[in-house]
Design a protein around this motif. Structure first.
Motif, PDB file in Angstrom:
ATOM      1  N   THR B 195       0.751  -1.174   0.069  1.00 40.65           N
ATOM      2  CA  THR B 195       0.033  -0.064  -0.005  1.00 40.65           C
ATOM      3  C   THR B 195       0.682   1.350  -0.133  1.00 40.65           C
ATOM      4  N   ASP B 196       2.127   1.205   0.327  1.00 40.67           N
ATOM      5  CA  ASP B 196       3.077   2.666   0.664  1.00 40.67           C
ATOM      6  C   ASP B 196       3.639   2.806  -0.775  1.00 40.67           C
ATOM      7  N   VAL B 197       4.145   1.949  -1.440  1.00 40.29           N
ATOM      8  CA  VAL B 197       4.897   2.254  -2.802  1.00 40.29           C
ATOM      9  C   VAL B 197       4.822   1.236  -3.693  1.00 40.29           C
ATOM     10  N   SER B 198       5.007   1.488  -5.180  1.00 46.54           N
ATOM     11  CA  SER B 198       4.894   0.440  -5.976  1.00 46.54           C
ATOM     12  C   SER B 198       6.332   0.387  -6.360  1.00 46.54           C
ATOM     13  N   ILE B 199       6.830  -0.895  -6.587  1.00 42.17           N
ATOM     14  CA  ILE B 199       7.992  -1.238  -7.113  1.00 42.17           C
ATOM     15  C   ILE B 199       8.209  -1.837  -8.426  1.00 42.17           C
ATOM     16  N   LYS B 232       8.032  -3.834 -23.269  1.00 46.52           N
ATOM     17  CA  LYS B 232       7.075  -3.444 -24.442  1.00 46.52           C
ATOM     18  C   LYS B 232       6.446  -4.577 -24.905  1.00 46.52           C
ATOM     19  N   PRO B 233       5.123  -4.521 -25.154  1.00 46.11           N
ATOM     20  CA  PRO B 233       4.074  -3.548 -24.674  1.00 46.11           C
ATOM     21  C   PRO B 233       4.046  -3.641 -23.202  1.00 46.11           C
ATOM     22  N   LEU B 234       4.024  -2.448 -22.387  1.00 50.58           N
ATOM     23  CA  LEU B 234       4.067  -2.151 -21.298  1.00 50.58           C
ATOM     24  C   LEU B 234       2.644  -2.545 -20.724  1.00 50.58           C
ATOM     25  N   ASP B 235       2.381  -3.266 -19.438  1.00 50.72           N
ATOM     26  CA  ASP B 235       1.275  -3.338 -18.933  1.00 50.72           C
ATOM     27  C   ASP B 235       0.653  -2.200 -18.332  1.00 50.72           C
ATOM     28  N   PHE B 236       0.095  -1.470 -18.982  1.00 49.63           N
ATOM     29  CA  PHE B 236      -0.521  -0.123 -18.572  1.00 49.63           C
ATOM     30  C   PHE B 236      -1.200  -0.062 -17.422  1.00 49.63           C
ATOM     31  N   SER B 237      -2.310  -1.237 -17.433  1.00 50.52           N
ATOM     32  CA  SER B 237      -3.236  -1.263 -16.303  1.00 50.52           C
ATOM     33  C   SER B 237      -2.678  -1.640 -14.953  1.00 50.52           C
ATOM     34  N   ALA B 238      -1.650  -2.599 -15.163  1.00 50.33           N
ATOM     35  CA  ALA B 238      -0.862  -2.987 -13.613  1.00 50.33           C
ATOM     36  C   ALA B 238      -0.084  -1.814 -13.321  1.00 50.33           C
ATOM     37  N   VAL B 239       0.437  -0.932 -14.118  1.00 44.61           N
ATOM     38  CA  VAL B 239       1.393   0.290 -13.547  1.00 44.61           C
ATOM     39  C   VAL B 239       0.201   1.175 -13.113  1.00 44.61           C
ATOM     40  N   LEU B 240      -0.685   1.575 -13.759  1.00 43.18           N
ATOM     41  CA  LEU B 240      -1.834   2.480 -13.317  1.00 43.18           C
ATOM     42  C   LEU B 240      -2.424   2.221 -12.212  1.00 43.18           C
ATOM     43  N   ASN B 241      -2.879   0.913 -11.991  1.00 42.62           N
ATOM     44  CA  ASN B 241      -3.510   0.669 -10.927  1.00 42.62           C
ATOM     45  C   ASN B 241      -2.672   0.539  -9.470  1.00 42.62           C
ATOM     46  N   ALA B 266       7.475   6.236 -16.529  1.00 46.56           N
ATOM     47  CA  ALA B 266       7.551   7.547 -16.133  1.00 46.56           C
ATOM     48  C   ALA B 266       6.750   8.668 -17.080  1.00 46.56           C
ATOM     49  N   GLN B 267       6.852   7.964 -18.367  1.00 49.47           N
ATOM     50  CA  GLN B 267       6.287   8.453 -19.619  1.00 49.47           C
ATOM     51  C   GLN B 267       4.656   8.200 -19.520  1.00 49.47           C
ATOM     52  N   LEU B 268       4.302   6.855 -19.100  1.00 49.06           N
ATOM     53  CA  LEU B 268       2.818   6.402 -18.967  1.00 49.06           C
ATOM     54  C   LEU B 268       2.329   7.433 -17.948  1.00 49.06           C
ATOM     55  N   LEU B 269       3.030   7.604 -16.641  1.00 51.66           N
ATOM     56  CA  LEU B 269       2.492   8.137 -15.456  1.00 51.66           C
ATOM     57  C   LEU B 269       2.342   9.764 -15.714  1.00 51.66           C
TER      58      LEU B 269
END
Lengths: 282, 317
Positions: B195-199, B232-241, B266-269
């Protein structure tokens, strides 16, 4: 078998297409295209076993051709169109936005007849060797053909491929070098003299044939036929084909200056006068 | 923190060799090419089992890429093998024109990536390959974390029709992913919910992220750890969620900061969900000779560096 007269008719029309295509967009490479017209017409209308009506990328059961010096796309496109790969009228889209006839040939736009992108020089021989090896694995007895510019032989990858093809006995390949002696900055002798190409390819282990009259359709057909007889004997086959850059258009002949320059309106008219319409302009 | 254990350390390149050997038996269209590094790439088994489908090219990587592109035209699925440096930078234009732009089904398999190649030094330690390859339109870029995952990835990419870059390495690392875990291209693997940080880690840095997670847990920090095996392709939803939940991100990779996984995240975020990011990566530097462990420490790619980055990024929330 087409007669020499019939092939010459096609040659004349292809030359018209080339100069009209590059004139229309004021860009492209007429010199090498004109010089290789007899070769490509002979190959596609006489030598190749191919299925232009039903193009398949894998080409199993067919001969294959790879254009390594992709900048001579005008002659390639014209010959492919007249062979029935795609409508001749599509030649009018050459180098225009959204065209399948990109400045240099590509598979990216799904143009029938093209199996690899080329333009960055020196890569086509390796690709052709791969396709030839696949034919051997598939027990497909057909032949793989390639065309290269003489200036292109200055690329190192060509010699990696030449060494491999001979060492591994890739004997179902017939390569041709367009020896027009010209490249962008001048004659090949001025830019980087390459010495005896026959001696070089023989030293690498190739079976080398000379084609002195690369702008004589009967000679080209005869040499391609002869080359075919040389396949399957443990060596890759090389045709050193002497041509004249810009052949068929008098003011373009024999000079590197028309490597990548389009004719103006007046020059176009002159060029068309020298090459009569035989199959109908696109 | 979920507990991860392993029974042995194995090299990811051996995972590639095992996967290739298995493919040789199951898929008659798979062929392999190597540029004089058959032993280093662990391609010996395939070469021995299928001599007709193995092509020893010699030290001529440009020719190898071209031949591979040509083999696809006859319906073959070529796997090329050499070091990551010679698989990418040395043959970039050949890959760009004859493989990527031509849309050829070539699998470029690259060993000895990054600093962990060790003593051979910077000439061989490419840290730019992920960036080079991810910039090519249509290129899939995969960097698995251990032996099992590399083997599974090798097998999986044969079923995908298109160009793939598969990156792995030389040293032995903990083999902790389940041997039967299915490899899905582009699907990140959740290793620990937090819950505190995503690695977000890739390749050899995944195990270091797990080690970091344990240290952080001991300090009362709940780290979410996600294995990004497909850059690539980056798992966008995994990163964003994950970023939405934790609101701060650390990326970790054995690669230049410029052009690597951190860059992609970083680009996605920046576009979708502006979030503080710290990157554990090599910062605009070449490597050098040394043991893999010494190098990872000197260039800041250890668990302790991930822990520091976490503490830093949490203050930026």
């Amino acid at each position: 078998m087409a007669s020499t007269a019939e092939l010459e008719k096609i040659v004349s029309q292809v030359r018209r297409d080339i100069v009209r295509m590059v004139h229309a967009v004021n860009s492209g490479h007429p010199g090498g295209s004109l010089g290789c017209t007899e070769y490509l017409v002979a190959l596609y209308f006489e030598t190749l076993k191919h299925n232009s009506a039903n193009f398949s990328m894998n080409g199993i059961g067919e001969d294959l051709f790879f254009l390594s010096n992709g900048h001579i796309s005008p002659v390639f496109y014209s010959v492919l169109a007249h062979s029935g790969y795609f409508p001749v009228k599509e030649l009018a889209t050459f180098r225009k936005l959204n065209t399948r006839l990109q400045g240099h040939p590509t598979t990216h736009e799904h143009l029938e007849g093209v199996r690899i992108a080329s333009g960055s020089l020196g890569q086509g021989l390796s690709v052709a060797i791969g396709a030839a090896l696949a034919k051997k694995l598939n027990n497909d007895k057909n032949i793989v053909y390639t065309l290269h510019g003489d200036g292109e032989l200055q690329e190192g990858q060509i010699w990696e491929a030449a060494m491999y093809a001979a060492a591994k006995k890739v004997d179902n390949i017939i390569s041709t070098v367009d020896m027009n002696g010209q490249q962008i900055d001048g004659s090949t002798d001025q830019v980087l003299p390459m010495g005896s190409l026959r001696a070089k390819f023989e030293a690498f282990g190739w079976d080398v044939l000379d084609l002195e009259k690369g702008n004589d359709i009967a000679s080209v057909v005869a040499t391609l036929n002869k080359a075919k007889e040389h396949t399957g004997k443990g060596k890759p086959v090389m045709i050193l084909m002497k041509t004249e850059m810009g052949h068929g258009v008098d003011f373009m002949m024999g000079s590197h200056k028309w490597h990548g320059v389009a004719p103006n309106d007046e020059q176009l008219a002159q060029a068309l006068n020298q090459n009569p319409e035989t199959l109908g302009d696109y | 923190m979920k507990k991860y254990t392993y029974t042995e350390k194995k090299d990811t390149r051996s995972g590639f060799g095992a996967g290739l050997s298995e493919l040789g038996k199951s898929n008659p269209n798979v062929v392999a090419l190597c540029a004089d590094l058959t032993g280093s790439l662990k391609m010996d088994a395939f070469a021995k089992e299928h001599p007709d489908r193995f092509f020893q090219i010699g030290i001529a990587e440009a020719n190898m890429i071209g031949i591979a592109a040509g083999l696809t035209i006859g319906g073959k699925i070529p796997f090329t093998g050499t070091f990551a440096n010679f698989s990418t930078g040395r043959v970039y234009d050949q890959i760009r024109q004859s493989v990527a732009y031509s849309g050829k089904n070539v699998k470029i398999c690259a060993s000895h990536a990054g600093l962990t190649l060790g003593e051979d030094g910077a000439t061989h330690q490419i840290l730019e390959d992920l960036g080079l390859m991810k910039m090519l339109p249509g290129m899939v870029v995969i960097n698995p974390c251990d032996y099992n995952q590399t083997k599974a990835a090798t097998i999986a990419i044969a079923d995908y029709d298109g160009p793939v870059y598969l990156r792995f390495g030389r040293p032995t690392v903990p083999n902790f992913t389940p041997a039967d875990q299915k490899f899905e291209i582009g699907k990140a693997v959740m290793l620990n919910e937090g819950t505190d940080v995503s690695i977000f880690a890739t390749g050899h840095l995944v195990w270091k992220a797990i080690e970091a997670g344990e240290q952080l847990a001991a300090a009362g920090i709940s780290a979410e750890i996600i294995n990004i095996h497909t850059v690539k392709p980056l798992d966008f939803s995994a990163v964003l969620n994950s970023a939405k939940k934790t609101r701060c991100v650390v990326t970790a990779e054995e690669h230049q900061m410029n052009g690597g996984l951190g860059d992609s995240i970083a680009q996605l975020l920046a576009r979708e969900l502006p979030t503080p990011v710290e990157m554990v990566a090599v910062n605009d530097s070449f490597g050098e000779s040394g043991t893999p462990d010494q190098l990872m420490t000197k260039y800041g790619l250890d668990a302790v560096n991930i822990v520091e980055a976490v503490k830093k990024v949490m203050k930026r929330k």
